[in-house]
Design an enzyme around this catalytic site. Structure first.
Site, short mmCIF file in Angstrom:
data_model
loop_
_atom_site.label_atom_id
_atom_site.label_comp_id
_atom_site.label_asym_id
_atom_site.label_seq_id
_atom_site.Cartn_x
_atom_site.Cartn_y
_atom_site.Cartn_z
CB ILE A 229 -10.48 -48.49 56.16
CG1 ILE A 229 -11.39 -48.67 56.95
CG2 ILE A 229 -9.63 -47.24 56.54
CD1 ILE A 229 -12.38 -47.66 56.39
CB THR A 232 -12.71 -45.54 51.37
OG1 THR A 232 -12.70 -47.31 50.81
CG2 THR A 232 -13.73 -44.67 51.03
CD GLU A 233 -10.97 -41.97 55.03
OE1 GLU A 233 -10.57 -41.05 54.86
OE2 GLU A 233 -11.81 -42.22 55.49
CB SER A 234 -5.42 -42.20 51.41
OG SER A 234 -4.98 -43.68 51.28
CE1 TYR A 362 -14.66 -43.51 53.97
CE2 TYR A 362 -15.85 -44.99 56.19
CZ TYR A 362 -14.71 -44.71 56.23
OH TYR A 362 -13.16 -44.45 56.04
#
Length: 378
Positions: A229, A232-234, A362
């Site tokens: 996560i 993927t996010e940052s 996602y």
């Protein structure tokens, strides 16, 4: 002053038995309410964009940026792009985590190389703690503690940069040997491009190993999922911000995921501030706790563990409502339809039939990154 500035930016810019532990240690309230009727109608997801607040911020901040850089050359920080203006908006640092390159630039009209040299040194010494950096002004950065980019950039001798003397020496070398220029519509830009080491993402990720491990144990969420996560996010950028009013490594939105975790897990009023969420340990704790809520409250009726896993990942991005709408417009029937499918069918549906294209991609990204982590790569 800098803490106030971050808070101001937030206002403008607006994650025994197991049952016994869940109910008594974490104090999670499973009582059905109108808001979460039958656990099938929770919030639309933690990423609920506050368009008005974001537009207010951009109109204010970008006006200053465009004054010096023009409409076509203005940059703003995002999830995987660190952008910080200094020197009265005349200089900026741009860390592109996806490309693995740091670009330092100036549009100063007098002594541009001197301005560029200072901007390079400041970029190299920018600290790990995002609380000391206001991304939405040209305020100075307090250069204190280990640099954020330590080990991710090497100087002309192949050495990591931690101290001011080495940063200044490398800046001098770059200005003398690596400067480029380009002409924009109304200004000339002096810049250098500094390549990051090949494993720069891994180096950032390893910083948070103990925090991820502790959060995984605390909430019973797999470490590889947390890492996936974050990547993927940052891309392990603790300065990450987004147009969805999300902050930090796991891109937690204060008004939705943050508020839910405060209320249902932390038993606290209110919501986390951006300053709170820019702290890596707190950010990972809140983001992981939100997965705990997805598993044990919002999606607890998903019977197959693998199907639940896929549903949790999809819901983190597109909301529980989006997961259910993938299977049936009627949310109560949707859960029954989901539970009649095999996990591979659930995955196919969420990556092909989810109402939001972003949520479809996602789930694919996160599961791919999970496999990388399981193979020993972040």
């Amino acid at each position: 002053m800098k803490r106030k500035a971050i808070l101001l930016a937030a206002l403008i810019l607006s994650g025994c038995s197991r049952e016994f532990v869940e109910e008594h240690v974490y104090q999670v309230d499973y009582t059905t309410t109108n808001r979460f009727a039958n656990n099938l109608a929770p919030l639309p997801g933690q990423f609920t964009k506050d368009t008005v607040a974001f537009d207010q911020l951009m109109n204010s901040f970008s006006g200053q940026v465009k004054r010096y850089w023009g409409d076509d050359d203005a940059l703003v920080a995002s999830k995987r792009q660190y952008v910080k203006y200094t020197d009265g908006y005349q200089s900026r640092a741009h860390v592109d985590f996806e490309r693995g390159v740091v670009i330092v630039e100036t549009v100063a009209k007098t002594e541009p190389t001197a301005h560029l040299r200072q901007a390079i040194a400041t970029t190299l010494l920018t600290p790990e703690d995002p609380a000391g950096v206001d991304l939405y002004s040209d305020s100075d950065i307090k250069l204190d503690g280990k640099p954020f980019l330590y080990g991710q950039i090497l100087d002309q001798e192949g050495k990591p940069i931690e101290w001011s003397w080495r940063a200044n020496r490398f800046a001098e070398y770059l200005v003398n040997a690596k400067v480029h220029t380009r002409n924009e519509r109304y200004h000339k830009v002096w810049y250098v491009e500094i390549p990051m080491v090949a494993d720069h993402a891994d180096k950032r990720g390893y910083k948070y190993a103990s925090i991820v491990r502790d959060a995984a144990r605390r909430y019973g969420i797999a470490e590889d999922l947390i890492y996936a996560i974050i990547k993927t996010e940052s891309s392990f950028n603790p300065y990450a911000v987004s147009h969805a009013n999300a902050y930090g490594l796991m891109q937690v939105v204060p008004n939705t995921a943050g508020a839910d975790v405060f209320k249902l897990v932390k038993n606290k009023p209110g919501k986390p501030s951006p300053e709170y969420l820019f702290d890596p340990a707190r950010n990972i704790d809140i983001g992981t706790a939100y997965f705990y809520l997805l598993r044990n409250r919002y999606l607890k009726d998903v019977s197959n563990p693998t199907s639940l896993h896929y549903s949790m990942i999809s819901a983190y991005n597109g909301g529980t409502g989006g997961v259910l709408k993938t299977f049936n417009a009627d949310r109560k029937r949707a859960m029954n339809d989901l539970n009649r499918l095999q996990p591979n069918q659930v995955y196919w549906a969420l990556t092909n039939k989810h109402p939001k294209a972003e949520a479809r991609r996602y789930l694919q990204k996160v599961t791919a990154f999970q496999k990388e982590f399981q193979q020993g790569k972040l």
